[in-house]
Every structure is written in C-alpha cells, then in structure tokens.
Design a protein around this motif. Structure first.
Motif: not given
Length: 197
Positions: A105-115
């Motif tokens: 989940e944390l990696v997915t949030r990071l990926i999403e925040e970067q666009g």
C-alpha cells in the motif's frame, strides 16, 4: 565500362549504403531501448512473438509515459515517506504478513503521488518500466509474495524478502535509500546479515 554499367554500379552502391544505414539505425534504436529498459527489455522480448513486436511495445510504453504528468516529491513528502518506511520495517518483527500488505500500500501511494496510474498492476508496471526498469523484477516478486500472503501461502522468509524487494523500488522512487540497509531483525541481531544480499 559503359555508362549503363556505371549507373548500375552506382545504384547498387546506393542500395547497399541505404541498407547499412537502416541496419545501423535499427541497431542504435535497439541499443537505446536495451540501455533504457535493462532487464525489462529481455523480459518483454521473451514474452512477445518477435523482437520487433517487443520493441514496439517498449516504444509504446515510452509514448504513454511521456503523456503522464509526473510530480517530483517535495522534501517534506520525501521525509514523510522515509519515516513511514522506517516505521513499517520496525513493525515487521511483530507482524510480517500485515507489514507486507502495508508495504504494498505504501509503495502504491508513493507511485500514485508521483503521478503514475495505480489501477491495473500490469499498466502500473508498464508505466514504471520507462524510468524504473532496473527495480521492476523486485517489485513483481514482492507483489507476487504479497498476493500469496493474502492467500496464506507465504513463509516468514518470503515475507522478509518481499520487504527487501519493496524497499528496492521504494528507494528508486524516492531517489535515495529510505532508511539503512538493515532490517529490524538485523538491528536486533547484528550477526544476521541475510537481507543485505
């Protein structure tokens, strides 16, 4: 030599030069794709029917990636993610299965925040491959372990390895190692060096 023979020789030479130029350009394009995509290049070639189909797929990934609006992380956001990763690693000792889910989940949030898009995993991988191809094998392996864990099929050692794999992509996305290379187990047991492999 007759003028006709000279014309034929000139035409043959021009055709040979043109063929060599096309071959050289194709080789340069292939080399550029290999350099950009690293091990992902070989993976896509193995999955496709032909090398040219694989190279079309990789060029299509580059085109779709260029259409994204990527946002660099602010220093505050970077620090927040690094702190979240540190906390996640500390929790691993007490609840490894839950921690792997949290890492995903944390990696997915990071990926999403970067666009990057985060809906379909294969689309996510395709978009990430343009700039983060060298850590995608880690990400695929970690995600697979996460899925197996959700079915109750992953061992503690596999869960530990998943966290190590997630950390590789996480560090690549942050542009730095989020925390020290040692896991919480290593911090508690200095002679344990398994996760640095």
């Amino acid at each position: 030599m007759s003028p006709m023979q000279i014309v034929v020789i000139v035409l043959v030479v021009l055709v040979i030069v043109a063929v060599l130029a096309v071959a050289a350009r194709s080789l340069n394009n292939r080399r550029a794709l290999r350099n950009r995509f690293g091990p992902e290049y070989d993976r896509v070639v193995a999955e496709q029917d032909s090398r040219s189909a694989a190279e079309r797929e990789l060029r299509d990934r580059e085109r779709r990636h260029a259409e994204l609006t990527l946002t660099p992380l602010t220093p505050e956001s970077r620090a927040r993610y690094a702190a979240a990763w540190e906390e996640l690693q500390v929790r691993f000792i007490d609840s490894p299965g839950e921690t792997v889910g949290d890492a995903d989940e944390l990696v997915t949030r990071l990926i999403e925040e970067q666009g990057y898009p985060t809906g379909d995993f294969s689309d996510q991988i395709a978009h990430l491959s343009v700039e983060h191809a060298r850590t995608l094998t880690n990400y695929r392996d970690a995600h697979e372990i996460h899925l197996r864990n959700s079915r109750g099929e992953a061992s503690t050692e596999e869960l530990r390895q998943a966290v190590v794999h997630y950390r590789a992509l996480f560090a690549d996305l942050l542009g730095e190692e989020p925390v020290g290379q040692r896991t919480p187990e290593q911090r508690h047991h200095p002679d344990h060096d398994a996760t640095s492999r």
